[in-house]
Every structure is written in C-alpha cells, then in structure tokens.
Design a protein around this motif. Sequence first.
Motif, PDB file in Angstrom:
ATOM      1  N   THR A  48       5.248 -15.871  -0.370  1.00 50.77           N
ATOM      2  CA  THR A  48       4.387 -15.285   0.803  1.00 50.77           C
ATOM      3  C   THR A  48       2.459 -14.890  -0.400  1.00 50.77           C
ATOM      4  O   THR A  48       1.649 -14.409   0.169  1.00 50.77           O
ATOM      5  N   ASP A  49       3.620 -14.193  -1.589  1.00 54.31           N
ATOM      6  CA  ASP A  49       2.357 -13.795  -2.217  1.00 54.31           C
ATOM      7  C   ASP A  49       2.346 -14.038  -3.689  1.00 54.31           C
ATOM      8  O   ASP A  49       3.925 -13.866  -4.197  1.00 54.31           O
ATOM      9  N   ASN A  89       8.914 -10.752  -2.493  1.00 51.07           N
ATOM     10  CA  ASN A  89       7.633 -11.343  -1.628  1.00 51.07           C
ATOM     11  C   ASN A  89       7.668 -13.369  -1.447  1.00 51.07           C
ATOM     12  O   ASN A  89       6.992 -14.220  -2.096  1.00 51.07           O
ATOM     13  N   SER A  90       8.620 -12.935  -1.127  1.00 48.80           N
ATOM     14  CA  SER A  90       9.635 -14.740  -0.514  1.00 48.80           C
ATOM     15  C   SER A  90      10.040 -14.270   0.952  1.00 48.80           C
ATOM     16  O   SER A  90      11.018 -13.157   1.160  1.00 48.80           O
ATOM     17  N   TYR A  91      10.271 -15.228   1.847  1.00 51.50           N
ATOM     18  CA  TYR A  91      10.419 -14.944   2.793  1.00 51.50           C
ATOM     19  C   TYR A  91      11.241 -16.647   3.331  1.00 51.50           C
ATOM     20  O   TYR A  91      10.713 -17.409   2.967  1.00 51.50           O
ATOM     21  N   ASP A 146       2.427  -6.044  -6.421  1.00 50.72           N
ATOM     22  CA  ASP A 146       1.593  -6.188  -5.504  1.00 50.72           C
ATOM     23  C   ASP A 146       0.055  -6.031  -5.786  1.00 50.72           C
ATOM     24  O   ASP A 146       0.477  -5.099  -6.324  1.00 50.72           O
ATOM     25  N   ARG A 158       9.769 -19.145   0.921  1.00 52.54           N
ATOM     26  CA  ARG A 158       8.629 -19.653   0.772  1.00 52.54           C
ATOM     27  C   ARG A 158       8.520 -17.789   0.346  1.00 52.54           C
ATOM     28  O   ARG A 158       8.661 -17.165   0.799  1.00 52.54           O
TER      29      ARG A 158
END
Length: 499
Positions: A268-269, A261-263, A276, A266
């Motif tokens: 993301t959620d 859940n990262s980019y 999720d 960052r």
Amino acid sequence: MRLNTAVILAVLAFSLVGLSSCSKSGGNKTVSSATGWEYNNPDFGGFEYKSGYEQETGPGLVFIEGGTFIMGRVEQDVLYEWNNAPRRVTVPSFYMDESEVRNIDYLEYLFWIRRVYVDYPEVYRKALPDTLVWRRPMAYNEPMVENYLRHPAYAEYPVVGVSHIQAQDYCKWRTDRVNEMILVDEGILEFDVNQIGENNFNTEAYLYGQYEGIQGKNPMEDLNPNNDTRRVRWDDGILLPRYRLPTEAEWEYAALGLIGNSYDERMTDRRIYPWDGHITRNASKKERGKMMANFVRGTGDMMGMAGNLNDGGDITVDVKSYYPNDYGLYCMAGNVNEWVADVYRPLSFEDMDEFSPYRGNVFQQKVLDEEGYIVEKDSLGRIRYRTEEDKDILNRKNYRTADNRNYADGDATSNAVVGSDWNDVDANTSSMYAGSPNSSLGSLVSDRSRVYKGGGWRDRAYWLAPGTRRYLDERESRDDLGFRCAMTRVGSPINSKKK
C-alpha cells in the motif's frame, strides 16, 4: 441385483486394500517410499528419519518472513554515488536479533574467553573492542573511553568499537554456546564449566567428532543395531544453524518492515524509514512529535534542549529505545550503524542475484588431513575459511589516532592515499572512494571493504533510510558502529509456530 452388489463390494474392498498398500509404501512417513523398509527401526538397520521438523527460534532472535521487495535507494542520492540503484529481489525467510548486540552481551563473551583461554591471553586481547574510538581531537570524550564498555550504566547500550572481524568471531562463539546449551538441556551432554583452551565445545568440532565432552544422563540412542549410543548429527535437526551477520539484502528488508504496509500481495505504501511517513517524528495522536530514532537533528544538536530532549540520547541509547518496526526489531534506524556481511562494491546492484543477493569473497574449502581432521583453525580453535594471504587479518591493527583520518566518513580529506598527499585529492572525487576518472589516485575499495547501514547517533536523518549504504575496512571500528546477528531459516519460509 445381488450379484452386481457383490461385485461392487469386492471391487471396493480390493481398492481399499490397494490404497492401504500404497499408503504404507508411499504416503506413510514411517516407511521408505523407495525401498519399503521402515524408518527408525533397528530390525531394518536403524536408518533414522524425523518428519515434521520445525525450526526453533534461537535466543534473542525474531522470525523475519521473507518475500520480494524493491531493494535500494528511496532517498535522493545527495552524494551522487549511484551505488544502490533500486532493483527487485527476493529475500528468503530468516531470523534476526531483536536489538543490537549490547555491551553486556559482549562482556559475557569476553569473560568466557578470559576464563577458558587462560594460556592464550592474545585471544582475549584480539577480542577487545577499541575503546579509543571515542577520542576526538577537539572533544572531551575520555569518560566514554573509560566507562562506556564496562560500567553497568551502559550495560544495555549497543557495543561499539568492534571490527567486522570481531563481530564475526562473536557470532561463531554465540553459535557454540547456544548449541552447547541445547545439548545440555536435552541431557546429551553435562554442563562443563572447566573447559580450558582448545578443549571447549565447538559446534563443527563436535560434529566432526573432535570434541567428546561429558556424557549426560540422556545420551542419544543409536538405532543402528551395532551401536548403543552416538553423538548428535546435523541431520537430527537438534542443533541450530550458525549465528552470523545478516546480508545487506536481509538487513535492508528487515529494516523496512513492509509486512505492515501490505494487503494480500499489494504494497500500500513505500517507506523511506523503518516507519510510515516521510518525517522522523511520531505521527500518532498519543505521542505526536516525539523522535522515532536517535540521530543528529542539526548542527550541534545531538539531543535537544534540557526539559524536552528530542531523542533522549546524547550518544547511544538503550537498545530497546523507541518503537520497534513491524517485524518487532528495535533501532533499525539511528543509535548505531550496523555491520552487514557483504563486501562493498559501488555497482553491486548491476550483477547481484535476484534471489538472496549477497556479495562475498572467494569460497574456500575446509582443509582435512589424512585422518579427516581439520588442519587449520583460528585463534579461537575454529575452522579457518580464509586464504593464506589473509592470515594477517587476525593480527589486526588498531587505528588509535584521534581523527581517524584514514577512513572517517569517506570524504576526500579523510581518505588515506598511499604515495600522495591527502590534501591533493581532486575536489570532484567521489566521497566514498578516492579514485576517479579524473584522478590518478587508486580506489580504497577492496576485498576488505565491508558494508554498514542504518545511521547512527552522529548521523543526519539521510543515513537513517535503509537503502543508504557506506563501507569501512573490516579491521577498523567506530564509536557509532555496532552489529546484530542473524540466522538462516531452514525448510518452509512460513513459520507454522508463529501462525
């Protein structure tokens, strides 16, 4: 013009010689930058240095790349415990079991103990899980008492009825068997199936020179010119760090699996569960609606209706059921709760370290005699770390009452209160400990209270959130509580073999 060219060439040649010399004494990993002496050369005394070390992944483990995350509660605090307020921490990289320890894994452990400690049957007895945890006063669970641990139908199911102390002993045993196999595979030792009693391979005993074993066909060469061969040392990097229980921070970090859940840097959620979304059903088009974990959907609904069982498990299920999380870990929510290493305190979040947080007990040193030998070992022949006051832990008491009133879920009517009737507990008392400002009762929290997490087949979805936490005396066990092992990552937090 020719003179200038000659001067330039001479300067370049001198510079290259200087760089070569610098490389030989400082940048070259075969030569000491401090003394100029060569490493791994008997002519220079044979000091050994192996560069480029990369840790091997032990059997059953998955690499968990560490990082920072918000540890703590993501669900509403329905019990008003305030025992896990969110805070940002950093968890170093480590390794964790792909799944919970299975019955077949624990049976292998019991078989080894019974075969090796033939003259010490008490060692085997102390390692046995408490199968009577399945008993309940108003339920027919005798088939589980008789079959769950040993019948092959449950071989791939998670072991339960194991106390925190027993789980730690299993981790120590597993460390020794894995490291013994490494030395056998390297040809340093011969495999010895005739080890009896205290004469068995133990990693620390071997490193301390207290276990010889049978020398293999490829013994460790000693580069010291005064010796021919030697035993493996810790600084050889051949033996693996010990298997152990994960810390609470490690377990929670691995369960959330936020690597998916990262980019870049960052996230993301955020997640409530190891997957999720805010629901417990699969959201993908292919398998939409299927349960993501083994838990209790509602009162009396342990698995759904015949013909369409919602989670496919009346009690526990195979340890590799459902989808793994983004780290490749199975059943980090549901199936069984899992022991972690930490001692429970309701306000741990207020004073835990920002890096690799962990709450344990008093540190103890190994006690050596005049000759450097270890004085005290436990019942498995391993080094004791506990204080004198904790010796009685090895003679643990099995709580064999059907309702397990003394610990159960932690509600007021389940707490054992010394010197008072358990029915007299104040209704406003916090559910996880009997003591409160409005009560004269003492707290049940002690240095033997250990954290467990993850939710189990008897739990509602609330307990599936990795941020929730409960505790239990380290000598006790339950039918919905198991464990998995972890291992420290040494060196770089980035696994070059995984890239």
